[in-house]
Write an enzyme that holds these catalytic residues in place. Structure first.
Site, short mmCIF file in Angstrom:
data_model
loop_
_atom_site.label_atom_id
_atom_site.label_comp_id
_atom_site.label_asym_id
_atom_site.label_seq_id
_atom_site.Cartn_x
_atom_site.Cartn_y
_atom_site.Cartn_z
N ASP A 62 10.36 11.52 11.82
CA ASP A 62 11.51 10.63 11.65
C ASP A 62 11.06 9.21 11.35
OD1 ASP A 62 10.54 10.42 14.34
OD2 ASP A 62 12.44 9.53 14.99
N ASP A 90 4.44 4.45 8.98
CA ASP A 90 5.00 4.88 10.28
C ASP A 90 6.02 5.97 10.01
OD1 ASP A 90 5.91 5.09 12.87
OD2 ASP A 90 7.01 3.20 12.85
N GLU A 99 10.85 10.64 17.48
CA GLU A 99 9.98 9.64 18.13
C GLU A 99 10.63 8.27 18.15
OE1 GLU A 99 6.86 6.50 18.43
OE2 GLU A 99 8.29 6.86 16.83
N HIS A 123 8.72 -0.97 10.44
CA HIS A 123 10.11 -1.19 10.86
C HIS A 123 10.73 -2.35 10.06
CE1 HIS A 123 9.89 0.94 15.06
NE2 HIS A 123 9.18 1.56 14.14
C1 LIG Z 1 -7.35 -8.75 20.28
C2 LIG Z 1 -6.76 -7.77 19.42
C3 LIG Z 1 -5.61 -8.18 18.55
C4 LIG Z 1 -4.74 -7.05 18.38
C5 LIG Z 1 -3.55 -7.27 17.59
C6 LIG Z 1 -2.61 -6.15 17.79
C7 LIG Z 1 -2.03 -5.74 16.50
C8 LIG Z 1 -1.05 -4.67 16.68
C9 LIG Z 1 -1.12 -3.73 15.58
C10 LIG Z 1 -0.40 -2.67 15.53
C11 LIG Z 1 0.57 -2.26 16.56
C12 LIG Z 1 1.62 -1.42 15.93
C13 LIG Z 1 2.42 -0.72 16.93
C14 LIG Z 1 2.78 0.62 16.35
C15 LIG Z 1 3.63 1.38 17.26
C16 LIG Z 1 4.23 2.50 16.51
C17 LIG Z 1 5.10 3.33 17.33
C18 LIG Z 1 6.54 2.94 17.27
O1 LIG Z 1 7.05 2.34 16.34
N1 LIG Z 1 7.25 3.32 18.32
C19 LIG Z 1 8.62 2.91 18.51
C20 LIG Z 1 9.44 4.01 19.08
C21 LIG Z 1 9.13 4.44 20.45
N2 LIG Z 1 8.41 5.56 20.61
O2 LIG Z 1 9.53 3.83 21.40
C22 LIG Z 1 8.66 1.67 19.36
O3 LIG Z 1 9.74 1.08 19.41
O4 LIG Z 1 7.65 1.28 19.96
ZN LIG Z 2 5.74 5.69 14.65
ZN LIG Z 3 8.11 3.35 14.46
#
Ligand SMILES: CCCCCCCC/C=C\CCCCCCCC(=O)N[C@@H](CC(N)=O)C(=O)O
Ligand SMILES: [Zn+2]
Ligand SMILES: [Zn+2]
Length: 479
Positions: A103, A133, A167, A441
């Protein structure tokens, strides 16, 4: 992890990760087709089920070998999620799991360079919602397996492929049901690899070189609805305060009052310590001596909104609703606040802080979702999943000299599998810049054809590496 403790295993022969022009063309076309199916999750109750059903059929047409292989079992769970069980030849090896989700979040067309569900290829990039994603992972896992099977590959170590369909809105009908099913079958997993972290490029000033960060944990989550109720009335004679005004003030207080900086606990310390040698002087010395310079580093991290998310529970106002007509005082105003909880805090601690900050009895709280931060998965030399990721990163991305543990600031479906393994790892074999991070997103999500091919290559090698004997992990500084 029994296979790391001295058992003698033959090294699996490596099938080279080289693909013909025809295979490379087919793999990018397969991804484009996946992007064109609008499998949007709007809310747990509102998913595009027609598209999800179509997506399931699509997978069977583009990956025919997987679905006709005798040692692979395919099950549909929760109507639209898929579980593949790939039976290996050596039942003494503990199975593992690869995960992805089908999704995507909604994508209104405004602001996009190309329509978000077109899957158009332009300037070497495939454009569209889900290219990062997370249809890239889903398709790359299956593509790698399909290509391996076409080369007569038979795994030694069994593995599962779990493809959730909800998800983005909880995972309750997909991942959670798959997890319950496997638990009922008595399955225990060596480790899981899901989406989450990346090869990070340009997130930290002074750090010119990209580094790979494997998510050992993820932040907790609260979706909190705040509500104010009052008697409705005529707008010509308003009371001193209205539902909208009271609620707006409450959420504004939340936005203006940062949660405490929790620097010094959780995986961030490991990230910085293991990254220290990549920094120029004097940052390398500062990061190697956090016992002394911790307060300085912690304040520095707060200055940027992405690194700020690594040191504290974040507060994001995501929904606000009130009013039905221009001249009617609304009887109810509602807002939703999305909190991502730091590793060192709990749901209850954050809720207590929130009530103190709002400090207004007219505001009612309804917890919609609450998840405590996830445990920290092992990353030592005996941690099979971590070491396999590290080994494969070093092979596929030789220019990436540092692989570090870290935390995922988003939530993933892997959290539903904590009952099956202590080794939950969040990593996408993709480069991520702050600009491409905003497309997740957001708008103009895209993946280069080359990056997608590399992701397939990564999985093609990873699956084979999981069969082989593990060498002792070299020390990070010797890389
Ligand atoms: C010292 C290090 C620096 C680091 C920087 C961090 C950079 C972050 C990079 C990527 C993070 C991206 C997060 C992706 C999460 C993907 C999952 C997602 O979208 N989940 C949704 C839905 C859910 N399962 O709750 C969400 O809302 O979190
Ligand atoms: Zn995801
Ligand atoms: Zn996501």
């Amino acid at each position: 992890l029994q296979d790391l403790k001295g058992q003698k295993h033959q090294k699996a022969p490596q099938i080279p990760s080289q693909f013909s022009p025809g295979e490379r063309f087919a793999m990018k076309e397969a991804l484009k087709g996946a992007i064109q199916i609008p499998t949007v999750s709007f809310s747990p109750e509102n998913l595009n089920t027609t598209a999800l059903a179509q997506f399931g059929e699509y997978l069977q047409t583009v990956f025919p070998t997987i679905f006709k292989t005798s040692f692979i079992q395919h099950e549909v769970i929760g109507e639209y999620s898929h579980l593949l069980t790939v039976r290996g030849s050596d039942p003494s090896l503990q199975p593992y799991m690869l995960m992805a989700h089908s999704d995507v979040v909604p994508a209104p067309e405004e602001g996009w360079e190309v329509p978000p569900f077109s899957g158009l290829e332009r300037d070497g990039f495939i454009h569209g919602r889900g290219t990062v994603d997370n249809k890239n992972s889903l398709m790359a896992i299956l593509q790698a397996l399909e290509l391996l099977l076409n080369r007569n590959y038979i795994p030694r170590r069994s593995f599962f492929i779990a493809l959730g369909h909800d998800e983005e809105v909880s995972g309750y009908n997909g991942a959670q049901k798959i997890s319950a099913l496997l638990q009922a079958r008595g399955v225990k997993l060596a480790f899981i690899v899901d989406e989450g972290n990346f090869i990070l490029d340009g997130f930290i000033p002074y750090l010119k070189k990209p580094f790979a960060m494997i998510g050992l944990s993820e932040k907790g989550l609260i979706n909190l609805r705040l509500e104010v109720n009052m008697s409705p009335g005529h707008s010509s004679a308003p009371p001193k305060e209205t539902t909208i005004g009271i609620l707006a003030a409450a959420v504004s207080r939340l936005e203006q009052t940062p949660m405490p900086n929790m620097f010094g606990s959780g995986p961030l310390k490991m990230t910085l310590q293991q990254l220290a040698h990549e920094f120029p002087f004097p940052a390398n010395i500062i990061l190697s001596n956090l016992w002394l310079f911790g307060p300085l580093v912690s304040r520095y991290m707060e200055r940027n909104y992405i690194t700020n998310a690594l040191v504290r529970t974040t507060v994001a106002l995501t929904m606000f609703n009130a009013g039905v007509k221009v001249n009617v005082l609304p009887s109810v105003a509602q807002a939703v606040v999305n909190f991502r909880i730091d590793s060192a805090q709990t749901v209850q601690e954050v809720l207590d802080l929130v009530k103190n900050i709002v400090a207004d009895d007219r505001v009612q709280f309804h917890v919609l979702t609450a998840v405590d931060p996830l445990p920290i998965s092992p990353s030592d030399s005996q941690a099979l999943g971590y070491q396999l990721l590290r080994q494969t990163i070093q092979s596929i991305f030789p220019e990436v000299s540092t692989v570090v543990p870290g935390i995922c600031i988003g939530n993933t479906d892997s959290r539903h599998y904590a009952n099956l393994t202590a080794g939950l790892y969040r990593f996408n074999p993709l480069y991520m810049t702050p600009q491409s991070f905003r497309s997740i997103h957001g708008i103009n999500e895209k993946i280069s054809v080359q990056a997608y091919e590399t992701q397939v290559k990564f999985l093609f090698e990873f699956i084979q590496n999981a069969d082989a004997d593990q060498e002792p992990a070299p020390h990070q500084h010797e890389l």
